[in-house]
Design an enzyme around this catalytic site. Sequence first.
Site, PDB file in Angstrom:
ATOM      1  N   GLU A 156      -9.401  14.528 -52.196  1.00 38.51           N
ATOM      2  CA  GLU A 156      -8.835  15.758 -52.740  1.00 38.51           C
ATOM      3  C   GLU A 156     -10.038  16.644 -53.050  1.00 38.51           C
ATOM      4  O   GLU A 156     -10.938  16.235 -53.787  1.00 38.51           O
ATOM      5  CB  GLU A 156      -8.081  15.387 -54.011  1.00 38.51           C
ATOM      6  CG  GLU A 156      -7.209  16.452 -54.576  1.00 38.51           C
ATOM      7  CD  GLU A 156      -6.708  16.056 -55.971  1.00 38.51           C
ATOM      8  OE1 GLU A 156      -6.784  14.870 -56.355  1.00 38.51           O
ATOM      9  OE2 GLU A 156      -6.284  16.965 -56.679  1.00 38.51           O
ATOM     10  N   ASP A 204      -6.786  23.180 -65.447  1.00 39.57           N
ATOM     11  CA  ASP A 204      -7.886  22.229 -65.389  1.00 39.57           C
ATOM     12  C   ASP A 204      -8.627  22.190 -66.715  1.00 39.57           C
ATOM     13  O   ASP A 204      -8.688  23.176 -67.441  1.00 39.57           O
ATOM     14  CB  ASP A 204      -8.857  22.619 -64.269  1.00 39.57           C
ATOM     15  CG  ASP A 204      -8.329  22.206 -62.914  1.00 39.57           C
ATOM     16  OD1 ASP A 204      -8.204  20.993 -62.693  1.00 39.57           O
ATOM     17  OD2 ASP A 204      -8.016  23.095 -62.092  1.00 39.57           O
TER      18      ASP A 204
END
Lengths: 245, 422
Positions: free
Chosen positions: A35, A46
């Site tokens: 990823e 995030d």
Amino acid sequence: MKRMLVTYMTLGYPNLETFYQFVEKSVELGTDILEIGLPPKYAKYDGPVIRKSYKAVTSWLKDYISPLKEVRKRVSVPIVILTYLEDYLPNLDSFLTTLHEIGIDGILFPDLLIDYIDDYETYVSRIKEKGVKAVLFTGPSLPDNLIVAVSKISDLFLYYGVRPTTGVPIPVSVDSLIVRVRNLVQNKLVVGFGLNDFNDMRKALSAGADGVAIGTAFIEEIEKNGLQSALQFVKTLRGILDEYS
Amino acid sequence: MVNSDLLPKYWYNIIPDLPKPLPPPRDPPDAEISRIELLKKILPKEVLRQQFTIERFIKIPEEVRDRYEVIGRPTPLMRAKRLEEYLGTPAKIYFKYEGATPTGSHKINTAIPQAYFASEEGISHVVTETGAGQWGTAVALAASMYDLASTIFMVKVSYEQKPMRKTIMELYGGEVYASPTDLTEFGRKVLKENPNHPGSLGVAMSEAIEYALDHNYRYLVGSVLDVVLLHQSVIGMETIAQLDELGEEPDTLIGCVGGGSNFGGFVYPFIGAKKGKKFIAVGAAEIPKFSTGRYEYDYPDTAGLLPLVKMITLGKDYVPPSIYAGGLRYHGIAPTLSLLVKEKIIEWREYMEEQIYEAAKIFMKTQGIVPAPESAHAIRAVIEEALIAKKNNEKRVIVFNLSGHGLLDLGNYDSIRKRVGK
């Protein structure tokens, strides 16, 4: 069944050479899916470590195409790009076409089911039409009926982030969270988001997760102890996953 | 004696049953510090775990159920028979009476588990803010139940209007300050800009969080966060069991909204159990968040120490007017409630002070209970619904949450009486 290791790394972090070595060797050591994060304008979902890694590369990384081509050349496992739909709304189709031409397998937009929920089916179709796999990102704040619906259309696996943001060890009961969704998910269930403690990982696997996605922990390892240590960590994780296979 | 068999064993979390995903909390762009990470130093660990471990039903610890019994749970579900007669409505009106708890409101339902979780973690001192005083009173009592010290930042306008609230908090062992204070950097900043700042829940909340962080105490949350609505679901869970015993099926459910915790706690279990057809949230027209608020990411606290949450909001810097229902003086609406309002599953009403006063008087005269001015907002909507039922000759069952009594709000009633002139 073999449990999956989904290894995340921010594109070009900490520099291109270390990045290439990390992804290549991590695959040799047992990564099943790579990823790769493309720095967004606003990494809403995030945590601080990944946000910092984005910042570190954006100052010099001007082109994502050639480094991705290089990664594609070096590894044969599926590659999924992680970035925010928000940034690609004006030119989504050409972005997807580019990814497809490079040989990228899939895309994961963490903001798709949060900020574009009313149109998510349209976006999923657009992604698939361009020959790119749509990996859907879900979490505990998704209602049950939606988890059921999206688990059926997610390609490769369904990503389930157990914490409200990446890499921040907010106390949650990972096992209870997985037990809730395991029966709803008719797909491979990959658990991530702040899952960097072995105990949490074991709980997730015992509760029925088909794999784990790890990112923040690798970035921290590279930053603090260097590439070799991060690769050693990949090996350790592979070992834990194999205990459950 | 109350029937403690009706005391629920589980709290209910509506998130798995929402029509759409609940937007998660966020850090602001380019944040130096992660507010999400900071939460670990602000809230007791178990409170944070419950906030983010989303399960439909969560077991209420035995130690908490015991204290729920101590404060008289289950609280009574009463029929407002004389109000029905007064209105001449064919509708049946029931109310859940949260004023029957020792602190006089629903707030104690979440103060107890939060104080319990703090004490289990070895915390010795808890901090919070209070508007009208109900939440601060609940924290002072809950803290003393688990031998914790407590500090309460009380919105200045309420502190001045309700000196008796301060007395109760102190009798329970709490330490009470009128916010803005000079005890925190944020308070000093606010005072510098406006020495006569009346205070607001947002400012007091910011002060309490800063104070907790500075001293390594823990902050207890009175409303808005999902975990608070989770604890408050004890109200709705009990009401469902009580209505079942009576063999009643509810049609309309009504509650008032400050941050949304009594409303969510009362109504959500009904939504989860697919009971009820119409849900009405009532706010103050003077703080027009339902009618003019925007649905966007905003800070729950004025200082911006907490993560951004997506909610209907008037903006974190909004200074609410000094209306008499201090508990409604807040800029936002709990994220789950905001989402359900946006999705039109929950309707809303907003009323002016005079309309509320009218409704409160009718309720006092017919039922004898002095409602908290906040709760009187719900009564106003109940009266309207009952009159609609009368017009259409509907035998509806209307159930509302009387979230608190107003015996400590008599000063506010006096002042509005003078203003309205009756």
